[in-house]
Design an enzyme around this catalytic site. Structure first.
Site, PDB file in Angstrom:
ATOM      1  N   GLY A 156      48.380  51.569  38.821  1.00 59.74           N
ATOM      2  CA  GLY A 156      49.293  51.599  39.973  1.00 59.74           C
ATOM      3  C   GLY A 156      50.697  51.320  39.458  1.00 59.74           C
ATOM      4  O   GLY A 156      50.990  51.503  38.278  1.00 59.74           O
ATOM      5  N   ARG A 157      51.539  50.828  40.381  1.00 62.90           N
ATOM      6  CA  ARG A 157      52.939  50.570  40.006  1.00 62.90           C
ATOM      7  C   ARG A 157      53.056  49.641  38.799  1.00 62.90           C
ATOM      8  O   ARG A 157      53.777  49.923  37.842  1.00 62.90           O
ATOM      9  CB  ARG A 157      53.669  49.914  41.189  1.00 62.90           C
ATOM     10  CG  ARG A 157      54.278  50.884  42.157  1.00 62.90           C
ATOM     11  CD  ARG A 157      54.997  50.106  43.250  1.00 62.90           C
ATOM     12  NE  ARG A 157      53.990  49.453  44.069  1.00 62.90           N
ATOM     13  CZ  ARG A 157      53.676  49.849  45.303  1.00 62.90           C
ATOM     14  NH1 ARG A 157      54.303  50.858  45.853  1.00 62.90           N
ATOM     15  NH2 ARG A 157      52.748  49.225  45.976  1.00 62.90           N
ATOM     16  N   ILE A 158      52.309  48.526  38.838  1.00 72.30           N
ATOM     17  CA  ILE A 158      52.467  47.530  37.763  1.00 72.30           C
ATOM     18  C   ILE A 158      51.826  48.039  36.468  1.00 72.30           C
ATOM     19  O   ILE A 158      52.403  47.918  35.387  1.00 72.30           O
ATOM     20  CB  ILE A 158      51.901  46.156  38.201  1.00 72.30           C
ATOM     21  CG1 ILE A 158      52.672  45.645  39.424  1.00 72.30           C
ATOM     22  CG2 ILE A 158      52.004  45.140  37.049  1.00 72.30           C
ATOM     23  CD1 ILE A 158      52.139  44.373  40.063  1.00 72.30           C
ATOM     24  N   THR A 236      46.980  39.503  34.868  1.00 69.99           N
ATOM     25  CA  THR A 236      48.096  39.070  35.725  1.00 69.99           C
ATOM     26  C   THR A 236      47.832  39.515  37.170  1.00 69.99           C
ATOM     27  O   THR A 236      48.752  39.552  37.974  1.00 69.99           O
ATOM     28  CB  THR A 236      49.436  39.689  35.246  1.00 69.99           C
ATOM     29  OG1 THR A 236      49.259  41.105  35.119  1.00 69.99           O
ATOM     30  CG2 THR A 236      49.895  39.102  33.928  1.00 69.99           C
ATOM     31  N   ARG A 238      44.430  39.045  39.676  1.00 76.75           N
ATOM     32  CA  ARG A 238      43.845  37.945  40.451  1.00 76.75           C
ATOM     33  C   ARG A 238      42.714  37.326  39.633  1.00 76.75           C
ATOM     34  O   ARG A 238      41.919  38.042  38.988  1.00 76.75           O
ATOM     35  CB  ARG A 238      43.287  38.453  41.793  1.00 76.75           C
ATOM     36  CG  ARG A 238      44.325  38.739  42.854  1.00 76.75           C
ATOM     37  CD  ARG A 238      45.043  37.472  43.344  1.00 76.75           C
ATOM     38  NE  ARG A 238      45.995  37.731  44.401  1.00 76.75           N
ATOM     39  CZ  ARG A 238      47.313  37.960  44.218  1.00 76.75           C
ATOM     40  NH1 ARG A 238      47.827  37.962  43.008  1.00 76.75           N
ATOM     41  NH2 ARG A 238      48.112  38.162  45.261  1.00 76.75           N
ATOM     42  N   GLU A 267      42.690  28.528  41.774  1.00 80.91           N
ATOM     43  CA  GLU A 267      44.053  28.119  41.489  1.00 80.91           C
ATOM     44  C   GLU A 267      44.379  26.960  42.410  1.00 80.91           C
ATOM     45  O   GLU A 267      44.099  27.058  43.592  1.00 80.91           O
ATOM     46  CB  GLU A 267      45.033  29.274  41.741  1.00 80.91           C
ATOM     47  CG  GLU A 267      44.895  30.373  40.701  1.00 80.91           C
ATOM     48  CD  GLU A 267      45.879  31.516  40.886  1.00 80.91           C
ATOM     49  OE1 GLU A 267      46.775  31.397  41.733  1.00 80.91           O
ATOM     50  OE2 GLU A 267      45.740  32.519  40.176  1.00 80.91           O
ATOM     51  N   HIS A 286      50.318  31.351  37.423  1.00 75.68           N
ATOM     52  CA  HIS A 286      50.612  32.402  38.420  1.00 75.68           C
ATOM     53  C   HIS A 286      52.126  32.565  38.621  1.00 75.68           C
ATOM     54  O   HIS A 286      52.649  32.342  39.714  1.00 75.68           O
ATOM     55  CB  HIS A 286      49.914  32.101  39.753  1.00 75.68           C
ATOM     56  CG  HIS A 286      49.679  33.346  40.568  1.00 75.68           C
ATOM     57  ND1 HIS A 286      48.599  33.506  41.396  1.00 75.68           N
ATOM     58  CD2 HIS A 286      50.398  34.502  40.692  1.00 75.68           C
ATOM     59  CE1 HIS A 286      48.668  34.702  41.986  1.00 75.68           C
ATOM     60  NE2 HIS A 286      49.753  35.313  41.564  1.00 75.68           N
TER      61      HIS A 286
HETATM   62  C1  DGY Z   1      51.589  38.971  44.356  1.00 76.81           C
HETATM   63  O1  DGY Z   1      52.660  39.331  44.876  1.00 76.81           O
HETATM   64  O2  DGY Z   1      50.505  39.366  44.760  1.00 76.81           O
HETATM   65  C2  DGY Z   1      51.672  38.054  43.187  1.00 76.81           C
HETATM   66  O3  DGY Z   1      50.450  37.664  42.723  1.00 76.81           O
HETATM   67  C3  DGY Z   1      52.506  36.828  43.529  1.00 76.81           C
HETATM   68  O4  DGY Z   1      53.788  37.190  43.375  1.00 76.81           O
END
Ligand code: DGY
Length: 321
Positions: A156-158, A236, A238, A267, A286
């Site tokens: 996706g975007r990230i 990065t 979940r 968390e 996080h």
């Molecule tokens: C999100 O936006 O889902 C990140 O985990 C927290 O910034």
């Protein structure tokens, strides 16, 4: 009458100011999120809620919402803490903050990748523990990035932003992303593989999928077994996407080379968690979106969703169910 809203944390002023101009806002003042029971009471009387990923917005909480509640605006892109089906059944739109945190999160994924491969945290500890006596030909040797294969789970975007960074480091980039076609990703220099192939071929595996029923425990003992003994896992996204007990065993017994995590399950992670005892696991709390500019943008976007929602308008960024 001005709409009544509850903001469940102190968020950056840029967002709070917008909210205060348009609404009567109660802002939860504590560092820790509001207790569930308090939220249950609040939602009975407000027009809008600004939530964070720490708030459990389950079917029970949605059922408690009063008739006036017109919007839940979450200040994050992920919304796995919200029962979106229950909200949809009550016609309550959910807002989120996609896009603005893409670069910050990709930067952190890459920072973790570099930190793990070049053993940065171990190096810092080495000095702190008085072990740095000379330049050592064999000390703290890590892995190279150029020529290494980065496997991206979820393009996706990230995921794509991480791929762009990896190109600058001359990495081979492969991805597992069932909704993408080989042709589309080939255009951006990425090879699409099956999940198993990606695990087998990657030197670094970076996770960029949302948490849902399909992705919970996606990286379990079987998946870890398929990875290279030198591979590094980066998460990065979940925490619950990775089976942490299995990860501990895999890293401890050398099934994989190490891991770097921005997210854990639960968390916060307990300071006694066994994962923290392993030198080749780096964990940060996080902070993927935790840059000043990004958090300001997230706050503004969440405020705009909230303000539109309480006015009965469509949200600039509404979660599609
Ligand atoms: C999100 O936006 O889902 C990140 O985990 C927290 O910034």
């Amino acid at each position: 009458m001005r709409p009544k809203v509850f903001v469940s944390r102190i968020i950056p002023e840029a967002g709070l100011n917008l909210i205060r101009e348009a609404c009567d806002a109660e802002v939860w003042p504590e560092v820790m999120p509001p207790p569930y029971d308090l939220l249950l009471e609040k939602v009975k009387t407000i027009d809008g809620l600004l939530s964070t990923l720490n708030d459990r917005i389950d079917a029970n909480l949605i059922a408690s919402c009063g008739e006036n509640l017109k919007v839940i605006s979450q200040m994050s892109v992920g919304y796995d803490n919200i029962d979106v089906n229950a909200a949809q059944a009550r016609n309550i739109p959910i807002g989120n903050t996609p896009g603005v945190l893409t670069d910050a999160t990709a930067d952190l994924a890459f920072a973790l990748l570099l930190a793990a491969s070049r053993r940065i945290v171990e190096g810092v500890e080495y000095i702190r523990n008085g072990k740095w006596r000379t330049w050592e030909p064999l000390a703290l040797l890590g892995g190279d990035l150029s020529g290494a294969t980065l496997g991206i789970i979820g393009l996706g975007r990230i995921g794509e932003a991480v791929a762009r960074r990896a190109k600058g480091f001359d990495m081979r980039i492969v991805a597992y992303s069932p909704n993408k076609s080989k042709e589309t990703v080939a255009k951006i220099g990425i090879e699409l593989l099956s999940f198993d192939q990606l695990l087998q071929e990657s030197d670094f595996v970076s996770i960029h999928v949302p948490l849902n029923a399909q992705t919970r425990n996606l990286i379990n003992a079987q998946a870890l077994q398929k990875m290279k003994p030198t591979a590094i896992l980066i998460n990065t996204a979940r925490g619950p996407i990775v089976d942490q007990q299995a990860l501990y065993e895999a890293v401890k017994s050398g099934i994989i080379g190490g891991a770097a995590l921005d997210v854990t399950n639960p968390e916060p992670m307990s300071p006694d968690d066994p994962l923290l005892s392993l030198p080749n696991i780096t964990i940060v709390p996080h902070i993927g979106s935790a840059s000043l500019r990004t958090r300001n943008k997230m706050a503004v976007m969440a405020a705009e969703n909230l303000i539109a929602g309480v006015a009965g308008k469509s949200l600039p960024n509404q979660v599609k169910v």
